[in-house]
Write an enzyme that holds these catalytic residues in place. Sequence first.
Site, PDB file in Angstrom:
ATOM      1  N   ASP A 478      47.757  14.391  53.431  1.00 17.28           N
ATOM      2  CA  ASP A 478      47.443  13.124  54.096  1.00 17.28           C
ATOM      3  C   ASP A 478      47.864  11.934  53.236  1.00 17.28           C
ATOM      4  OD1 ASP A 478      46.369  11.449  56.014  1.00 17.28           O
ATOM      5  OD2 ASP A 478      44.340  12.277  55.923  1.00 17.28           O
ATOM      6  N   ASP A 548      45.853  10.175  64.942  1.00 21.44           N
ATOM      7  CA  ASP A 548      44.402  10.290  64.819  1.00 21.44           C
ATOM      8  C   ASP A 548      43.722  10.097  66.166  1.00 21.44           C
ATOM      9  OD1 ASP A 548      44.061  11.002  62.245  1.00 21.44           O
ATOM     10  OD2 ASP A 548      43.637   8.995  61.477  1.00 21.44           O
TER      11      ASP A 548
HETATM   12  C1  DGJ Z   1      43.242  10.768  58.336  1.00 20.37           C
HETATM   13  C2  DGJ Z   1      43.689  11.979  59.089  1.00 20.37           C
HETATM   14  O1  DGJ Z   1      44.640  11.647  60.040  1.00 20.37           O
HETATM   15  C3  DGJ Z   1      42.482  12.658  59.701  1.00 20.37           C
HETATM   16  O2  DGJ Z   1      42.891  13.741  60.483  1.00 20.37           O
HETATM   17  C4  DGJ Z   1      41.577  13.095  58.594  1.00 20.37           C
HETATM   18  O3  DGJ Z   1      42.214  14.067  57.810  1.00 20.37           O
HETATM   19  C5  DGJ Z   1      41.179  11.893  57.756  1.00 20.37           C
HETATM   20  N1  DGJ Z   1      42.321  11.167  57.296  1.00 20.37           N
HETATM   21  C6  DGJ Z   1      40.366  12.321  56.564  1.00 20.37           C
HETATM   22  O4  DGJ Z   1      40.120  11.311  55.713  1.00 20.37           O
END
Ligand code: DGJ
Length: 730
Positions: A478, A548
């Site tokens: 991430d 997201d």
């Molecule tokens: C952003 C990601 O896109 C989410 O799926 C998740 O992993 C969060 N970060 C966790 O902080």
Amino acid sequence: MAVVYDNVTKTFHLKTQETSYIAKVLESNHLTHLYWGKKINTNNLDYLIEKNLWGSFLTDTDNIGTIQLEAVRQEYPGYGSTDLRSPAIEIQFEDGTSATDFRYNGHKIYKGKPPLKGLPSTYVENDDEMETLEIYLLDELKNVRIILTYNVFEEFNAITKAVKIINESEENINILRVLSSNVDFKEDDFDFIHLSGAWARERHIIRTPLRFGMQSIESRRGASSHAQNPFIALARKGASENYGDVYGFSLVYSGNFLADVEVDMYSKARAQIGINPFDFNWLLEKNEEFQTPESVLVYSPNGLTGMSHTYNNLYRKRLCRGKYRDKVRPILINNWEATYFDFNETNIKEIAKEASDLGIELFVLDDGWFGKRDDDTTSLGDWFVNEEKIKGGLGKLSKEINEMGLQFGLWFEPEMISPKSELYEKHPDWCIHIPGRNRSTAREQLILDLSRKEVCDYIIETVSNVLENASISYVKWDMNRNMSEIGSLGLPPERQRETAHRYMLGLYRILEEITTKFPDILFESCSGGGGRFDPGMLYYMPQTWTSDDTDAIERLKIQFGTSFVYPSASMGCHVSAVPNHQVNRNTSIDTRGIVAMAGNFGYELDITKLTQEEKDAIKNQIKLYKEIRETVQFGDNFRLLSPFESNEVAWMSISKDKSEIVVNYIKQYAEANKWNKPLRLTGLEEDAKYEIIDSGMILGGDELMNIGLVIPDLKGDYAATQWILRKYTL
Ligand code: DGJ
């Protein structure tokens, strides 16, 4: 032969199976662009060279009055000689000036495709797949050389271009702008298409007519970004999904980029793509080289779908790498929207147990397992397990999850540092920052300075250490903020504007080393969802968390736009809880399942809290997806009805052997007293028969494409249906 050089006309003809790209060395030794489009058979397009425009206010090239570069279409224009349109390259010399005059100085044609040093790029599996053309340009006064590299993917119908600058002069030079690709079209009757949006709203399709002057998209955010994707297309007026000329430009890069189109005084369009010159320069010392990222150019005479098929196929087979490139991807469950930070090994194992019973194959432990991380305010950089949450550590937990019949996956955000962390206490200067200025946080975190070798080494070591000491089959990588106050303690003042690009080079080194060291791990990239969904990341990690936003209806637009360039095997798509956490919408489990089956399928909700009915539905979805996933992930995808244009949305996938078809349809809002038009399919074989699996009905390819599937009566908002068809042989 994919590259033909005609000695008499001094013309280069790059041929793929269906396209031609033609350039020529002029008498003045400037390189002109003559044609890009459907395959043609001539090597002589001299009649297309623009003539002198009398009284035009243009400057004569070489003072001879017969050539004015600004009227001529160029392959790789410099700045300051006689073309005053947007340059592809701009260099500042020690005397402060920045005019250049690059002219042809030789070329080379060879088989194969060498990798670009330190950068991701498309590749070939053997040298016979490809012919490469290198054209050398030289600025004689300063002895600066450019190598224009063209790689011809004959079978894929794509051409890649990249540029190298070699400083053979007696002085250091300052590169202010060096784009990867420039194409001068002879006309401007195009629409400008790009994929734009925001966090949780990525890659919406924007299409506007080209207008006089400059139009551009760019990222200044230190990542390719949620706001813009490093891709543009020019679609001939009237070109649609299946008809008309479309020209695509995509950049294999994950940082700041620029893609622009300038319509000049003569209504000709100049399209460019490359590293964003904004806040960039590169000091190139004597005898040093600078390599640009690769741009991938696709021409399709068959509309947007034709372009997408080329990008999807090329990126899946000749950009993605590793063991998982051709392997169907596991169905996963991720605990993020199920628990957020509020988990321990007990509730994690409960979710995993239920997941295993339902047929899920991979459990992914998301953010919050390390340091003292109980919310998003601390611990990034401290990559050791939080034993208070996971007693016995990751080795034990991963083994227990494996024993349930699931693979185990883990989340990291290695490029970041929390000011509240042990790492920050030890190395407060390791973040990107400018001494004396505020270190602006986003999500209470700063970005590690990957332009510094020791910082990259730390990441490689700590991440490797975790991966070596647990049974980990999958990593979610991430990255949750963009850059501000860009500066590096590792660089002298004159190189500060190199920081953002050096960061990308550092990141690419880290990714190369880690993915090579752990070839059995499936890596998925993520940046707050789709903030770095780009070809650069796909080279290291064959899949990306698309957004997201997990709402099924929002996802229609996001996934539709993403499919313009990126293969469905690269798109992470999960069923999440209702009401949806991002938009508070309720949709049925069936609709959520159908939308998530557009890519790499998974779940992101607390399945222990579901009703038996919902669990049964999930079990069926999983069983079905396992049957069709090869078609969805590796087949050819067709967009049928666009969420940007209609209330009804539909898409379909055809397996590579053409035997299985998956068709998906969603009606966003219920309508009264309305007759649904049949859904016409595309890409089938006219003479073949197809069985609709649920009903047993057998229809011809000609019927399905000319009449279509009858839409059942769907009730309520957000209703969806799916058909599986198989080729029927007696
Ligand atoms: C952003 C990601 O896109 C989410 O799926 C998740 O992993 C969060 N970060 C966790 O902080």
